[in-house]
Write a protein that holds these residues in place. Structure first.
Motif, mmCIF file in Angstrom:
data_model
loop_
_atom_site.group_PDB
_atom_site.id
_atom_site.type_symbol
_atom_site.label_atom_id
_atom_site.label_comp_id
_atom_site.label_asym_id
_atom_site.label_seq_id
_atom_site.Cartn_x
_atom_site.Cartn_y
_atom_site.Cartn_z
ATOM 1 N N MET A 86 41.158 31.274 40.986
ATOM 2 C CA MET A 86 39.944 31.040 40.246
ATOM 3 C C MET A 86 39.453 32.354 39.662
ATOM 4 S SD MET A 86 36.417 29.467 41.669
ATOM 5 C CE MET A 86 35.774 28.320 40.501
ATOM 6 N N LEU A 87 39.073 32.369 38.403
ATOM 7 C CA LEU A 87 38.579 33.577 37.766
ATOM 8 C C LEU A 87 37.310 34.107 38.411
ATOM 9 C CD1 LEU A 87 39.056 32.745 33.980
ATOM 10 C CD2 LEU A 87 40.205 34.524 35.268
ATOM 11 N N TRP A 88 36.476 33.214 38.840
ATOM 12 C CA TRP A 88 35.202 33.616 39.425
ATOM 13 C C TRP A 88 35.395 34.290 40.756
ATOM 14 C CZ3 TRP A 88 29.897 33.707 39.935
ATOM 15 C CH2 TRP A 88 29.191 33.543 38.758
ATOM 16 N N GLY A 89 36.301 33.774 41.537
ATOM 17 C CA GLY A 89 36.497 34.331 42.863
ATOM 18 C C GLY A 89 35.586 33.702 43.898
ATOM 19 N N ILE A 90 34.593 32.935 43.463
ATOM 20 C CA ILE A 90 33.697 32.243 44.385
ATOM 21 C C ILE A 90 33.482 30.824 43.878
ATOM 22 C CG2 ILE A 90 32.465 34.290 45.198
ATOM 23 C CD1 ILE A 90 30.201 33.571 43.270
ATOM 24 N N THR A 91 33.129 29.951 44.791
ATOM 25 C CA THR A 91 32.797 28.584 44.422
ATOM 26 C C THR A 91 31.410 28.271 44.942
ATOM 27 O OG1 THR A 91 33.705 27.631 46.428
ATOM 28 C CG2 THR A 91 35.221 27.868 44.553
ATOM 29 N N LYS A 92 30.874 27.139 44.529
ATOM 30 C CA LYS A 92 29.527 26.746 44.937
ATOM 31 C C LYS A 92 29.366 26.795 46.456
ATOM 32 C CE LYS A 92 26.357 22.864 44.882
ATOM 33 N NZ LYS A 92 26.193 21.452 44.614
ATOM 34 N N SER A 93 30.272 26.180 47.187
ATOM 35 C CA SER A 93 30.137 26.132 48.636
ATOM 36 C C SER A 93 30.205 27.521 49.257
ATOM 37 C CB SER A 93 31.197 25.227 49.249
ATOM 38 O OG SER A 93 32.485 25.734 48.988
ATOM 39 N N GLU A 94 30.944 28.411 48.636
ATOM 40 C CA GLU A 94 31.090 29.751 49.191
ATOM 41 C C GLU A 94 29.824 30.578 49.028
ATOM 42 O OE1 GLU A 94 34.595 30.822 47.093
ATOM 43 O OE2 GLU A 94 35.893 30.035 48.634
ATOM 44 N N LYS B 19 43.017 47.141 36.584
ATOM 45 C CA LYS B 19 44.221 47.974 36.543
ATOM 46 C C LYS B 19 45.263 47.370 35.599
ATOM 47 C CE LYS B 19 47.911 49.675 39.520
ATOM 48 N NZ LYS B 19 48.487 49.652 40.862
ATOM 49 N N LEU B 20 45.474 46.061 35.725
ATOM 50 C CA LEU B 20 46.448 45.388 34.872
ATOM 51 C C LEU B 20 46.020 45.424 33.402
ATOM 52 C CD1 LEU B 20 47.303 42.334 37.144
ATOM 53 C CD2 LEU B 20 48.776 44.299 36.630
ATOM 54 N N THR C 18 36.899 39.233 46.212
ATOM 55 C CA THR C 18 36.597 39.155 44.782
ATOM 56 C C THR C 18 36.635 40.541 44.151
ATOM 57 O OG1 THR C 18 35.240 37.189 45.114
ATOM 58 C CG2 THR C 18 34.863 38.425 43.094
ATOM 59 N N GLN C 19 36.083 41.524 44.841
ATOM 60 C CA GLN C 19 36.087 42.886 44.311
ATOM 61 C C GLN C 19 37.503 43.445 44.233
ATOM 62 O OE1 GLN C 19 33.208 44.571 47.032
ATOM 63 N NE2 GLN C 19 31.527 44.246 45.577
ATOM 64 N N GLU C 20 38.348 43.106 45.194
ATOM 65 C CA GLU C 20 39.747 43.536 45.148
ATOM 66 C C GLU C 20 40.465 42.931 43.942
ATOM 67 O OE1 GLU C 20 41.684 42.630 48.853
ATOM 68 O OE2 GLU C 20 40.243 43.800 50.012
ATOM 69 N N LYS C 21 40.219 41.642 43.701
ATOM 70 C CA LYS C 21 40.852 40.976 42.557
ATOM 71 C C LYS C 21 40.334 41.554 41.240
ATOM 72 C CE LYS C 21 41.848 36.640 44.876
ATOM 73 N NZ LYS C 21 43.285 36.755 44.927
ATOM 74 N N GLU C 22 39.075 41.892 41.199
ATOM 75 C CA GLU C 22 38.503 42.497 39.991
ATOM 76 C C GLU C 22 39.139 43.864 39.726
ATOM 77 O OE1 GLU C 22 34.178 43.990 38.342
ATOM 78 O OE2 GLU C 22 34.229 42.448 39.886
#
Length: 99
Positions: free
Chosen positions: A1-9, A34-35, A25-29
């Motif tokens: 998921m692009l957001w990294g979070i969902t409503k329930s989270e 970097k990419l 989420t911060q790691e994925k960002e």
């Protein structure tokens, strides 16, 4: 998921769970940044550069909206957080989630 979070989270009251998801989420960002930096060094046609710039703008808007959602959720303003999630994130991710 692009957001990294969902409503329930983000509505979760479990602070350890919230912290873990925020860290992920911060790691994925960071990985995405970097990419993107690597990709920007490659040869691109003008239309590819335009699309990349739109993507970067959407990611920036999405990151700002996500920060606002997290701040509201941590302040136990779940309804407001959900409204921001819906209203500010949808325009950013819709181009990448539709066929």
């Amino acid at each position: 998921m692009l957001w990294g979070i969902t409503k329930s989270e983000y509505l979760s009251k479990d602070e350890n769970y919230q912290r873990k998801r925020l860290d992920e989420t911060q790691e994925k960002e960071a990985e995405n940044n970097k990419l993107m930096a690597q990709y920007e060094k490659t040869f691109m046609l003008d239309n590819e550069k335009e699309k990349l710039n739109v993507y970067k703008e959407n990611i920036s808007n999405l990151t700002q909206a996500r920060s606002e959602v997290i701040q509201l959720a941590q302040g136990e303003k779940g309804d407001e957080a959900y409204n921001v999630f819906l209203n500010k994130s949808s325009p950013c991710v819709q181009p990448y989630t539709t066929g």
